[in-house]
Scaffold this active site. Sequence first.
Site, PDB file in Angstrom:
ATOM      1  N   ASP A 288       0.738  -1.428  -0.024  1.00  0.00           N
ATOM      2  CA  ASP A 288       0.087  -0.031   0.178  1.00  0.00           C
ATOM      3  C   ASP A 288       0.715   1.303   0.028  1.00  0.00           C
ATOM      4  O   ASP A 288       2.147   1.279   0.209  1.00  0.00           O
ATOM      5  CB  ASP A 288      -0.925   0.054   1.490  1.00  0.00           C
ATOM      6  CG  ASP A 288      -1.846  -1.069   1.329  1.00  0.00           C
ATOM      7  OD1 ASP A 288      -1.845  -1.880   0.306  1.00  0.00           O
ATOM      8  OD2 ASP A 288      -2.786  -0.984   1.956  1.00  0.00           O
ATOM      9  N   ASP A 289       0.198   2.426  -0.322  1.00  0.00           N
ATOM     10  CA  ASP A 289       0.631   3.680  -0.334  1.00  0.00           C
ATOM     11  C   ASP A 289       1.673   4.209  -1.153  1.00  0.00           C
ATOM     12  O   ASP A 289       2.224   5.418  -1.128  1.00  0.00           O
ATOM     13  CB  ASP A 289       1.280   3.938   1.325  1.00  0.00           C
ATOM     14  CG  ASP A 289       0.013   3.861   2.376  1.00  0.00           C
ATOM     15  OD1 ASP A 289      -1.199   3.545   1.932  1.00  0.00           O
ATOM     16  OD2 ASP A 289       0.188   4.069   3.458  1.00  0.00           O
ATOM     17  N   HIS A 339      -6.219   3.281  -3.941  1.00  0.00           N
ATOM     18  CA  HIS A 339      -6.162   3.421  -2.318  1.00  0.00           C
ATOM     19  C   HIS A 339      -6.524   5.035  -1.918  1.00  0.00           C
ATOM     20  O   HIS A 339      -5.916   5.414  -0.910  1.00  0.00           O
ATOM     21  CB  HIS A 339      -4.645   3.060  -1.917  1.00  0.00           C
ATOM     22  CG  HIS A 339      -4.446   2.830  -0.619  1.00  0.00           C
ATOM     23  ND1 HIS A 339      -5.442   2.240   0.503  1.00  0.00           N
ATOM     24  CD2 HIS A 339      -3.564   3.137   0.380  1.00  0.00           C
ATOM     25  CE1 HIS A 339      -5.093   2.330   1.455  1.00  0.00           C
ATOM     26  NE2 HIS A 339      -4.244   2.731   1.640  1.00  0.00           N
ATOM     27  N   HIS A 343      -5.464   9.639   0.949  1.00  0.00           N
ATOM     28  CA  HIS A 343      -5.220   8.614   2.305  1.00  0.00           C
ATOM     29  C   HIS A 343      -6.141   9.351   3.264  1.00  0.00           C
ATOM     30  O   HIS A 343      -5.280   9.210   4.493  1.00  0.00           O
ATOM     31  CB  HIS A 343      -3.954   8.586   2.582  1.00  0.00           C
ATOM     32  CG  HIS A 343      -3.408   7.083   3.222  1.00  0.00           C
ATOM     33  ND1 HIS A 343      -3.577   6.950   4.632  1.00  0.00           N
ATOM     34  CD2 HIS A 343      -3.256   5.860   2.752  1.00  0.00           C
ATOM     35  CE1 HIS A 343      -3.478   5.710   4.884  1.00  0.00           C
ATOM     36  NE2 HIS A 343      -3.290   4.957   3.580  1.00  0.00           N
ATOM     37  N   HIS A 430       3.664  -2.245   2.826  1.00  0.00           N
ATOM     38  CA  HIS A 430       3.944  -0.836   2.436  1.00  0.00           C
ATOM     39  C   HIS A 430       5.155  -0.720   1.632  1.00  0.00           C
ATOM     40  O   HIS A 430       6.328  -1.043   2.155  1.00  0.00           O
ATOM     41  CB  HIS A 430       3.988   0.240   3.259  1.00  0.00           C
ATOM     42  CG  HIS A 430       2.439   0.186   4.173  1.00  0.00           C
ATOM     43  ND1 HIS A 430       2.410  -0.854   5.253  1.00  0.00           N
ATOM     44  CD2 HIS A 430       1.293   0.834   4.062  1.00  0.00           C
ATOM     45  CE1 HIS A 430       1.192  -0.523   5.687  1.00  0.00           C
ATOM     46  NE2 HIS A 430       0.502   0.409   5.034  1.00  0.00           N
TER      47      HIS A 430
HETATM   48 NI    NI Z   1      -2.575   3.186   3.317  1.00  0.00          NI
END
Ligand code: NI
Length: 464
Positions: A288-289, A339, A343, A430
Amino acid sequence: MEHQKSKKRSIIIDTILLTAIFSIFISIIFITYFDKQTVDKQSNPVVFSGPNSETTETNSPYSHIRIVTDVSNDKYLPFAIQYPTTVHANINEQIVAIVDYEKQQYIKEMQSLHSKYDKNIIGELNISFEMYEFEENYYSFLLQTKRSIPGKKPTHSYNTVVMDNNNGNLISIDKLLNYNEESLKTLSSQIQALILNEDKFSHINQTAIKEQTSAKWGNFERFIIHEDHINFYFNNLVEKQLNEPLNISLNLSLINPLLDDQFQIQMADETVATPVQTEKKLVALTFDDGPHPDVTPLIVSILEKYNAKATFFMLGSRVQYYPDIARHVYESGHEVGNHTWNHPILTKMTEAQILKEYSTTEQAIIQAIGVPSTIFRPPYGATNELVKSVIPSPQFNWTVDTEDWKHRSAEKLLPAVQQAVHKNAIILMHDIHLSTAHGLEAVLQFLQQEGYEFVTVSQMMNAK
Ligand code: NI
């Protein structure tokens, strides 16, 4: 007689009692007063007083914060200064030190001009402040100094003081990031990328930007926390259009994993996905991210060694800066997920805001890889009926959290997976931390030995 005696005794007792009460009363007054004196003395450090200035104190909208105004009456040495004073002595010392420094500098320079040339040379000093509240307990003070001295370029600078009003503790940048050097590096690279990619800052010298936003605590010591934002001020980078120091605003949720526990947004309860029922022994690795210019390609190359396919939940705000990295992920056969853009915590947003987070990210993804994303993961796993109804894509959280963002240790990644992995697990990692990339190979080796087949989230959901 007996009666008389007892009356006399009772008078004596009364007198003793009254005296006692009176002395206690006097002591209380004395102690209170004395205490107040000491507190006052502590909480009001003296600001260096220039010639002919007049200081007054007034109330602010917050009961525990007062405003001090210090105005010069000397027409040859004008200044107007305003700063806050709190109930916490150490915070006041910090503020006064800033004000004092600016004031002394100004007076010194002006007096030297007066003695060298002419008393009629007039400069100006103006210090004003703004205050911001965060979660009803943290107060940020932004002090703005404008100074003009004849023969010199006028200067404009910012200073900040952030306090925890519960205990009067100063919130410094190292405290905010829990003294974690890795977090500092991540913050530094995020801010640097933001400035370098912004057109309106293109006039600023790149070397200066890199220097002023390098991973040093001192570079990020000027900040305020306000609602869901943190603003950083860079006195040595000047924005030409506004002719003032550069200030960069970051969404707090974007750097949430970097923050000390007390500033972190807590994860939602409903973060655990339900594993699919299949005969196979599958595992879905998710990252993620990202995308991140260094970490993501490294992860892709490690996955390739094991012929492992994974899912990357990307942020639109990062895809816009690194479309090539996003395309590289996609072209390497991995699944690309949405995503959100920034955020945020979607469960706190309106329908329109949620949709905007989703669709702007979709646009960035389509622009980068040529096709839309196939899957969605809400930040923090935070979702509700509204989020589910607004977002058209299937949503998936995880079943195993490696907490790689917390420990930032390559060695801790494998034990975290070993401890929790199960058939058809969805593992959360991540691709913005180098430590995750460095710990990944051990994880892949272990899962392969255990007989797991690496699939994307969508492949797992469609498995029979
Ligand atoms: Ni995230």
